[in-house]
Structures are given as structure tokens and as C-alpha cells.
Write a protein that holds these residues in place. Structure first.
Motif, mmCIF file in Angstrom:
data_model
loop_
_atom_site.group_PDB
_atom_site.id
_atom_site.type_symbol
_atom_site.label_atom_id
_atom_site.label_comp_id
_atom_site.label_asym_id
_atom_site.label_seq_id
_atom_site.Cartn_x
_atom_site.Cartn_y
_atom_site.Cartn_z
ATOM 1 N N SER A 1 0.854 -1.194 0.000
ATOM 2 C CA SER A 1 0.000 0.000 0.000
ATOM 3 C C SER A 1 0.890 1.244 0.000
ATOM 4 O O SER A 1 2.086 1.169 0.297
ATOM 5 N N ASP A 2 0.293 2.385 -0.316
ATOM 6 C CA ASP A 2 1.031 3.643 -0.255
ATOM 7 C C ASP A 2 1.578 3.871 1.155
ATOM 8 O O ASP A 2 2.704 4.336 1.320
ATOM 9 N N GLU A 3 0.792 3.523 2.154
ATOM 10 C CA GLU A 3 1.220 3.710 3.544
ATOM 11 C C GLU A 3 2.430 2.839 3.866
ATOM 12 O O GLU A 3 3.374 3.290 4.523
ATOM 13 N N GLU A 4 2.402 1.588 3.399
ATOM 14 C CA GLU A 4 3.533 0.691 3.653
ATOM 15 C C GLU A 4 4.787 1.175 2.933
ATOM 16 O O GLU A 4 5.887 1.128 3.488
ATOM 17 N N LEU A 5 4.624 1.668 1.695
ATOM 18 C CA LEU A 5 5.775 2.200 0.967
ATOM 19 C C LEU A 5 6.325 3.431 1.668
ATOM 20 O O LEU A 5 7.546 3.598 1.782
ATOM 21 N N LEU A 6 5.442 4.272 2.167
ATOM 22 C CA LEU A 6 5.892 5.448 2.910
ATOM 23 C C LEU A 6 6.631 5.032 4.177
ATOM 24 O O LEU A 6 7.671 5.611 4.516
ATOM 25 N N ASP A 7 6.123 4.009 4.867
ATOM 26 C CA ASP A 7 6.811 3.512 6.069
ATOM 27 C C ASP A 7 8.203 2.990 5.726
ATOM 28 O O ASP A 7 9.188 3.312 6.402
ATOM 29 N N LEU A 8 8.295 2.182 4.665
ATOM 30 C CA LEU A 8 9.600 1.651 4.246
ATOM 31 C C LEU A 8 10.555 2.787 3.892
ATOM 32 O O LEU A 8 11.734 2.773 4.260
ATOM 33 N N THR A 9 10.036 3.778 3.176
ATOM 34 C CA THR A 9 10.868 4.913 2.759
ATOM 35 C C THR A 9 11.293 5.742 3.963
ATOM 36 O O THR A 9 12.448 6.175 4.042
ATOM 37 N N SER A 10 10.385 5.947 4.901
ATOM 38 C CA SER A 10 10.717 6.727 6.102
ATOM 39 C C SER A 10 11.811 6.042 6.909
ATOM 40 O O SER A 10 12.771 6.686 7.340
ATOM 41 N N VAL A 11 11.663 4.749 7.114
ATOM 42 C CA VAL A 11 12.680 4.011 7.861
ATOM 43 C C VAL A 11 13.987 3.987 7.077
ATOM 44 O O VAL A 11 15.062 4.246 7.627
ATOM 45 N N GLY A 12 13.914 3.700 5.777
ATOM 46 C CA GLY A 12 15.120 3.658 4.940
ATOM 47 C C GLY A 12 15.848 4.983 4.911
ATOM 48 O O GLY A 12 17.079 5.034 4.898
ATOM 49 N N ARG A 13 15.101 6.083 4.925
ATOM 50 C CA ARG A 13 15.690 7.425 4.894
ATOM 51 C C ARG A 13 16.349 7.767 6.219
ATOM 52 O O ARG A 13 17.331 8.498 6.262
ATOM 53 N N SER A 14 15.810 7.238 7.304
ATOM 54 C CA SER A 14 16.347 7.617 8.616
ATOM 55 C C SER A 14 17.497 6.729 9.073
ATOM 56 O O SER A 14 18.162 7.047 10.049
ATOM 57 N N LEU A 15 17.751 5.621 8.375
ATOM 58 C CA LEU A 15 18.867 4.749 8.729
ATOM 59 C C LEU A 15 20.163 5.237 8.089
ATOM 60 O O LEU A 15 20.135 5.907 7.061
ATOM 61 N N PRO A 16 21.301 4.885 8.653
ATOM 62 C CA PRO A 16 22.565 5.231 8.004
ATOM 63 C C PRO A 16 22.693 4.499 6.673
ATOM 64 O O PRO A 16 22.149 3.406 6.502
ATOM 65 N N GLY A 17 23.386 5.098 5.753
ATOM 66 C CA GLY A 17 23.600 4.468 4.455
ATOM 67 C C GLY A 17 22.767 5.117 3.372
ATOM 68 O O GLY A 17 22.128 6.146 3.574
ATOM 69 N N ILE A 18 22.758 4.486 2.226
ATOM 70 C CA ILE A 18 22.049 5.017 1.074
ATOM 71 C C ILE A 18 20.573 4.666 1.212
ATOM 72 O O ILE A 18 20.209 3.501 1.361
ATOM 73 N N MET A 19 19.723 5.679 1.140
ATOM 74 C CA MET A 19 18.299 5.505 1.377
ATOM 75 C C MET A 19 17.701 4.397 0.524
ATOM 76 O O MET A 19 17.041 3.508 1.036
ATOM 77 N N ILE A 20 17.930 4.401 -0.772
ATOM 78 C CA ILE A 20 17.259 3.432 -1.632
ATOM 79 C C ILE A 20 17.800 2.018 -1.409
ATOM 80 O O ILE A 20 17.066 1.044 -1.547
#
Length: 186
Positions: A44-63
Motif C-alpha cells: 500500500s502507499d502507507e507501507e511504501l511510505l513507512d519503508l521509505t521513512s525508515v530507509g531514509r532515517s537509517l545510516p547508508g544510502i536511502m534506496i
């Protein structure tokens, strides 16, 4: 344990993302949305946003973080590894070739013109991913204020994304406590 077929499918799809998506992580998020939210409906859009939010806030390359999280969600650790490898192998190959011929590319006016065109074309791709995520997840005046605050803190104050995410989480919890105290039990 996920089936080998699922892991191979993830690898191939992320290999396509790696080969054919220009513009960095956000444009890949747009392609992930098109494939996994719109076409396949497995996210879902919400799940993708959650994955992106967590990925963006972790160290390393977001994608890379998003690919690992998504792959893990779909097919476990091997799925995450397949997504990261599929996503990173094409750019590594292209960069290896460019590195070999760097001096020829460096001063090429056609290459510079092509890069200008690619940069301009990437903006609508990024917006196509961002706008549905915002529309689907910001459904109150409080949410709009948080989006604008986060944007201002990042763009104008240069605040680290981790702090913005933490501020958003704290504000969300405080707002929820306030709403419950007011009698809103949703």
C-alpha cells in the motif's frame, strides 16, 4: 523460507530498476510505487511510505535501505539481498565503464547536454512518487503542519533527517495523547 522463484523475481525487478531508473533513490521509489502498489497491489502507499521513512532515517544510502527492507518483507533475508544486488549491479557496471573512459566523457558537450536533460526529466518522476504518498497519508491539518515543519527544518535549517523523523514521531504521539484526552477514541 521464500521460494527461489520469488527471490529471482525480486532480483530481476530490481535489476530493471537499477538499469532503467534515472534520478536516484526517489525516482526508484516512484517506480516501486508503480510496480508494487499500482500494478501488483502487494504494497500500500502507507507501507511504501513507512519503508521509505525508515530507509531514509537509517545510516547508508536511502534506496539501498528501502530495497533491503522491501525484499526482506517480501521474501526474508535472501529477498532483501536479491533486491540490493539487483539494484546495485547495473549502476556499478555503468560506473565501471564510465570510469575507464572518464576523460573522454568529462569534456563532452553532448554528454553534458544529455545529463541536463536527464536531470530535468527526473523532477516529475520524483513528484509522481511524492504526491500520492503525501495525499494518502496526510489527512488532517495537524499532518499538513508536520509536513511543512519537516520541510522547513530540512530545507531551511539543514536539520538531519533522523531528528526530523524523531520530532515527527514525538509530535504524533503527543497529538494522539491530546486527542484521546479530548475524547477522540479513534
Amino acid at each position: 523460507m521464500a521460494k527461489a522463484k520469488d527471490i529471482v523475481s525480486l532480483f530481476v525487478q530490481f535489476l530493471k530498476f537499477g538499469f532503467f531508473t534515472f534520478g536516484g533513490g526517489w525516482s526508484i521509489v516512484a517506480q516501486m510505487r508503480r510496480v508494487y502498489v499500482v500494478e501488483k497491489g502487494c504494497l500500500s502507499d502507507e507501507e511504501l511510505l513507512d519503508l521509505t521513512s525508515v530507509g531514509r532515517s537509517l545510516p547508508g544510502i536511502m534506496i539501498g535501505n528501502v530495497a533491503m527492507l522491501f525484499g526482506y518483507r517480501q521474501a526474508g533475508v535472501l529477498g532483501g539481498i536479491a533486491c540490493v544486488l539487483g539494484l546495485t549491479l547495473p549502476p556499478m557496471a555503468v560506473l565501471s565503464v564510465i570510469t575507464l573512459f572518464y576523460t573522454a566523457f568529462r569534456d563532452s558537450k553532448p554528454v553534458a547536454a544529455a545529463m541536463n536533460g536527464i536531470r530535468a526529466a527526473v523532477i516529475p518522476i520524483i513528484l509522481s512518487a511524492a504526491l500520492p504518498l503525501i495525499k494518502g497519508n496526510v489527512n488532517s491539518a495537524f499532518g499538513v503542519v508536520l509536513v511543512l515543519l519537516g520541510f522547513a527544518l530540512y530545507l531551511f535549517a539543514g536539520m538531519n533527517c533522523v531528528w526530523i523523523v524523531l520530532i515527527g514521531a514525538v509530535c504524533g504521539v503527543l497529538y494522539r495523547l491530546y486527542a484521546v484526552k479530548r475524547g477522540d477514541r479513534r
